[in-house]
Design a protein around this motif. Structure first.
Motif, PDB file in Angstrom:
ATOM      1  N   SER A  12       0.829  -1.207   0.000  1.00  0.00           N
ATOM      2  CA  SER A  12       0.000   0.000   0.000  1.00  0.00           C
ATOM      3  C   SER A  12       0.862   1.255   0.000  1.00  0.00           C
ATOM      4  O   SER A  12       0.571   2.226  -0.713  1.00  0.00           O
ATOM      5  CB  SER A  12      -0.935   0.004   1.212  1.00  0.00           C
ATOM      6  N   LEU A  13       1.933   1.240   0.786  1.00  0.00           N
ATOM      7  CA  LEU A  13       2.842   2.397   0.824  1.00  0.00           C
ATOM      8  C   LEU A  13       3.587   2.558  -0.496  1.00  0.00           C
ATOM      9  O   LEU A  13       3.750   3.681  -1.001  1.00  0.00           O
ATOM     10  CB  LEU A  13       3.815   2.275   1.996  1.00  0.00           C
ATOM     11  N   VAL A  14       4.025   1.452  -1.087  1.00  0.00           N
ATOM     12  CA  VAL A  14       4.696   1.508  -2.393  1.00  0.00           C
ATOM     13  C   VAL A  14       3.723   2.045  -3.450  1.00  0.00           C
ATOM     14  O   VAL A  14       4.084   2.893  -4.269  1.00  0.00           O
ATOM     15  CB  VAL A  14       5.252   0.123  -2.788  1.00  0.00           C
ATOM     16  N   ALA A  15       2.486   1.563  -3.422  1.00  0.00           N
ATOM     17  CA  ALA A  15       1.484   2.046  -4.377  1.00  0.00           C
ATOM     18  C   ALA A  15       1.233   3.534  -4.196  1.00  0.00           C
ATOM     19  O   ALA A  15       1.143   4.279  -5.182  1.00  0.00           O
ATOM     20  CB  ALA A  15       0.185   1.256  -4.208  1.00  0.00           C
ATOM     21  N   LEU A  16       1.126   3.984  -2.954  1.00  0.00           N
ATOM     22  CA  LEU A  16       0.920   5.411  -2.703  1.00  0.00           C
ATOM     23  C   LEU A  16       2.090   6.229  -3.237  1.00  0.00           C
ATOM     24  O   LEU A  16       1.898   7.245  -3.915  1.00  0.00           O
ATOM     25  CB  LEU A  16       0.717   5.677  -1.210  1.00  0.00           C
ATOM     26  N   LEU A  17       3.305   5.790  -2.968  1.00  0.00           N
ATOM     27  CA  LEU A  17       4.486   6.514  -3.469  1.00  0.00           C
ATOM     28  C   LEU A  17       4.522   6.517  -4.997  1.00  0.00           C
ATOM     29  O   LEU A  17       4.846   7.541  -5.612  1.00  0.00           O
ATOM     30  CB  LEU A  17       5.768   5.914  -2.891  1.00  0.00           C
ATOM     31  N   ALA A  18       4.173   5.396  -5.613  1.00  0.00           N
ATOM     32  CA  ALA A  18       4.137   5.341  -7.075  1.00  0.00           C
ATOM     33  C   ALA A  18       3.064   6.283  -7.618  1.00  0.00           C
ATOM     34  O   ALA A  18       3.277   6.983  -8.615  1.00  0.00           O
ATOM     35  CB  ALA A  18       3.888   3.908  -7.550  1.00  0.00           C
ATOM     36  N   GLY A  19       1.911   6.308  -6.965  1.00  0.00           N
ATOM     37  CA  GLY A  19       0.849   7.216  -7.382  1.00  0.00           C
ATOM     38  C   GLY A  19       1.261   8.670  -7.252  1.00  0.00           C
ATOM     39  O   GLY A  19       0.987   9.483  -8.143  1.00  0.00           O
ATOM     40  N   LEU A  20       1.941   9.001  -6.172  1.00  0.00           N
ATOM     41  CA  LEU A  20       2.412  10.378  -5.991  1.00  0.00           C
ATOM     42  C   LEU A  20       3.472  10.733  -7.034  1.00  0.00           C
ATOM     43  O   LEU A  20       3.493  11.854  -7.546  1.00  0.00           O
ATOM     44  CB  LEU A  20       2.952  10.570  -4.573  1.00  0.00           C
ATOM     45  N   ALA A  21       4.326   9.773  -7.373  1.00  0.00           N
ATOM     46  CA  ALA A  21       5.343  10.008  -8.406  1.00  0.00           C
ATOM     47  C   ALA A  21       4.703  10.153  -9.785  1.00  0.00           C
ATOM     48  O   ALA A  21       5.234  10.863 -10.650  1.00  0.00           O
ATOM     49  CB  ALA A  21       6.350   8.854  -8.421  1.00  0.00           C
ATOM     50  N   LEU A  22       3.574   9.516  -9.984  1.00  0.00           N
ATOM     51  CA  LEU A  22       2.868   9.570 -11.263  1.00  0.00           C
ATOM     52  C   LEU A  22       2.148  10.905 -11.477  1.00  0.00           C
ATOM     53  O   LEU A  22       1.920  11.311 -12.611  1.00  0.00           O
ATOM     54  CB  LEU A  22       1.864   8.416 -11.310  1.00  0.00           C
ATOM     55  N   LEU A  23       1.812  11.587 -10.390  1.00  0.00           N
ATOM     56  CA  LEU A  23       1.005  12.806 -10.512  1.00  0.00           C
ATOM     57  C   LEU A  23       1.646  13.916 -11.348  1.00  0.00           C
ATOM     58  O   LEU A  23       0.976  14.458 -12.229  1.00  0.00           O
ATOM     59  CB  LEU A  23       0.619  13.325  -9.128  1.00  0.00           C
ATOM     60  N   PRO A  24       2.913  14.293 -11.132  1.00  0.00           N
ATOM     61  CA  PRO A  24       3.461  15.402 -11.936  1.00  0.00           C
ATOM     62  C   PRO A  24       3.400  15.164 -13.446  1.00  0.00           C
ATOM     63  O   PRO A  24       2.890  16.024 -14.176  1.00  0.00           O
ATOM     64  CB  PRO A  24       4.895  15.547 -11.421  1.00  0.00           C
ATOM     65  N   PRO A  25       3.835  14.004 -13.962  1.00  0.00           N
ATOM     66  CA  PRO A  25       3.697  13.821 -15.409  1.00  0.00           C
ATOM     67  C   PRO A  25       2.231  13.695 -15.841  1.00  0.00           C
ATOM     68  O   PRO A  25       1.866  14.138 -16.930  1.00  0.00           O
ATOM     69  CB  PRO A  25       4.475  12.541 -15.712  1.00  0.00           C
ATOM     70  N   LEU A  26       1.392  13.134 -14.991  1.00  0.00           N
ATOM     71  CA  LEU A  26      -0.024  13.012 -15.325  1.00  0.00           C
ATOM     72  C   LEU A  26      -0.660  14.393 -15.476  1.00  0.00           C
ATOM     73  O   LEU A  26      -1.489  14.613 -16.352  1.00  0.00           O
ATOM     74  CB  LEU A  26      -0.746  12.200 -14.251  1.00  0.00           C
TER      75      LEU A  26
END
Length: 161
Positions: A12-26
């Motif tokens: 869950s923490l890895v997914a959250l970090l990946a989601g946060l990393a995805l936000l700027p390019p998204l």
């Protein structure tokens, strides 16, 4: 902590970090394929694995997990079946941002449940500090959702030129 709880929590923490990393390019309408696939895989696992944890009855976390799986299914369909064509890019962006919000929502709730200093501020998660924290997270992700939709539309317009 059981091995399954540990795996679920770490994922869950890895997914959250990946989601946060995805936000700027998204937000620029250009979500990288590899990072997006990683986020989707870890998020689906996080949401689905929550159902494997012991529970005597239906919990709010089960409802959040179901909502997350619906959002992730919509994003997966938009991205891989519809290839982000037409309005499917918007469906993808909304699904990605809102599923990340749900991960953040649960993380805040778990922090207030497990971290002594936060638990002292809101022992039943009905107190104003908890509500304020969740409201702040909601507000941030509402803005991010709007910006992601604008980013997708802007990128689509740029491709049309």
């Amino acid at each position: 902590m059981s091995p399954m709880v540990l795996i679920h929590t770490l994922d869950s923490l890895v997914a959250l970090l990946a989601g946060l990393a995805l936000l700027p390019p998204l937000l620029r309408g250009r979500a990288p394929a590899g990072l997006t696939a990683f986020y989707l895989a870890t998020s689906v696992f996080a949401s689905a694995s929550g159902y494997l944890l012991p529970a005597a009855h239906l919990l709010p976390s089960h409802i959040v997990g179901a909502l997350s799986l619906l959002l992730l299914a919509a994003a997966l369909y938009a991205r891989y079946a519809r290839r982000l064509a037409g309005g499917w890019g918007t469906v993808d962006a909304v699904g990605l941002v809102l599923s990340t919000w749900l991960l953040a929502f649960v993380t805040v709730a778990q922090a207030f449940a497990k971290i002594a200093a936060l638990k002292a501020l809101a022992p039943t998660q009905q107190e104003p500090p908890f509500a304020a924290a969740e409201a702040a997270v909601l507000l941030v992700f509402a803005v991010l959702t709007v910006l992601a939709v604008r980013g997708v539309r802007h990128a689509r317009l740029q491709q049309a030129i």
